[in-house]
Write a protein that holds these residues in place. Structure first.
Motif, PDB file in Angstrom:
ATOM      1  N   SER A  72       0.843  -1.199   0.000  1.00  0.00           N
ATOM      2  CA  SER A  72       0.000   0.000   0.000  1.00  0.00           C
ATOM      3  C   SER A  72       0.873   1.243   0.000  1.00  0.00           C
ATOM      4  O   SER A  72       2.003   1.230   0.492  1.00  0.00           O
ATOM      5  N   GLN A  74       0.301   3.990   1.712  1.00  0.00           N
ATOM      6  CA  GLN A  74       0.472   4.501   3.075  1.00  0.00           C
ATOM      7  C   GLN A  74       1.592   3.773   3.804  1.00  0.00           C
ATOM      8  O   GLN A  74       2.380   4.384   4.517  1.00  0.00           O
ATOM      9  N   ASN A  75       1.683   2.460   3.615  1.00  0.00           N
ATOM     10  CA  ASN A  75       2.763   1.698   4.235  1.00  0.00           C
ATOM     11  C   ASN A  75       4.123   2.203   3.759  1.00  0.00           C
ATOM     12  O   ASN A  75       5.034   2.403   4.564  1.00  0.00           O
ATOM     13  N   PHE A 100      -5.517   1.017   4.720  1.00  0.00           N
ATOM     14  CA  PHE A 100      -5.655   1.126   3.278  1.00  0.00           C
ATOM     15  C   PHE A 100      -6.974   1.828   2.980  1.00  0.00           C
ATOM     16  O   PHE A 100      -7.881   1.839   3.796  1.00  0.00           O
ATOM     17  N   THR A 102      -9.638   2.978  -0.667  1.00  0.00           N
ATOM     18  CA  THR A 102      -9.865   3.141  -2.094  1.00  0.00           C
ATOM     19  C   THR A 102     -11.277   3.673  -2.298  1.00  0.00           C
ATOM     20  O   THR A 102     -12.165   3.415  -1.488  1.00  0.00           O
ATOM     21  N   GLN A 110     -12.450   1.552   3.324  1.00  0.00           N
ATOM     22  CA  GLN A 110     -11.296   1.810   4.178  1.00  0.00           C
ATOM     23  C   GLN A 110     -11.075   0.586   5.058  1.00  0.00           C
ATOM     24  O   GLN A 110     -12.028   0.018   5.592  1.00  0.00           O
TER      25      GLN A 110
END
Length: 178
Positions: A72, A74-75, A100, A102, A110
């Motif tokens: 992801s 964000q990771n 995560f 989308t 989420q």
């Protein structure tokens, strides 16, 4: 319709497609590679001067209960911040709760935590309304939440899961519990 001719009626089909980590360079450099480039809790490889982040980093993760690669954006951003801190002398362990999101047409999806290995699920809200969350529990502990058009559940869930705050399945299902 399946390739064998079978069919499953559905209102929605969600397909998750993973990636194969590109770890050839690390392997050629003699670094450990398993399910990606093997790193420690500070995202360092066996060579203390080389870090790996993002989709290719096979790292120990307390939310996974072992090693994992998390695919992801964000990771990767969170891991980059962890490595930047280490480079400037403020090393810390990477322990961010995975999350995560989308947007798919009119639905905002989420997810927080990792749901693999759950033994109980509880739904909060009504799926028919297209506004609901699914809470995943492992051995009585909240492990993950998947939210559809319920951003408040996701925001609170990120804090609950990151902090290990106790939540019962009954509380999760009860809309009167904030």
């Amino acid at each position: 319709m399946l390739s064998d001719g079978g069919a499953y009626p559905a209102d929605l089909v969600l397909i998750g497609v993973g990636v194969m980590p590109n770890s050839e360079l690390a392997s050629a450099a003699g670094l450990a590679v398993a399910n990606g480039v093997v790193v420690d809790q500070q995202l360092r490889t066996e060579d203390e001067n080389i870090y790996a982040i993002g989709d290719c980093a096979d790292h120990p993760n307390p939310f996974a209960g072992g090693r994992v690669r998390i695919e992801s954006v964000q990771n990767a951003i969170d891991q980059a911040k962890c490595v930047a801190a280490a480079i400037v002398g403020r090393a810390q362990s990477y322990q961010a709760a995975p999350w995560f999101w989308t947007d798919q047409f009119d639905m905002n999806l989420q997810m927080v935590g990792l749901s693999g290995g759950y033994d109980r699920i509880v739904t909060r809200g009504e799926p028919e309304s297209r506004k609901f969350s699914v809470f995943y529990f492992k051995q009585g502990r909240l492990a993950a939440i998947d939210s559809v058009n319920r951003p408040g559940d996701h925001i609170v869930g990120r804090k609950l899961i990151a902090n290990g705050t106790p939540v019962t399945p009954e509380q999760a299902a009860d809309l009167s519990v904030d």
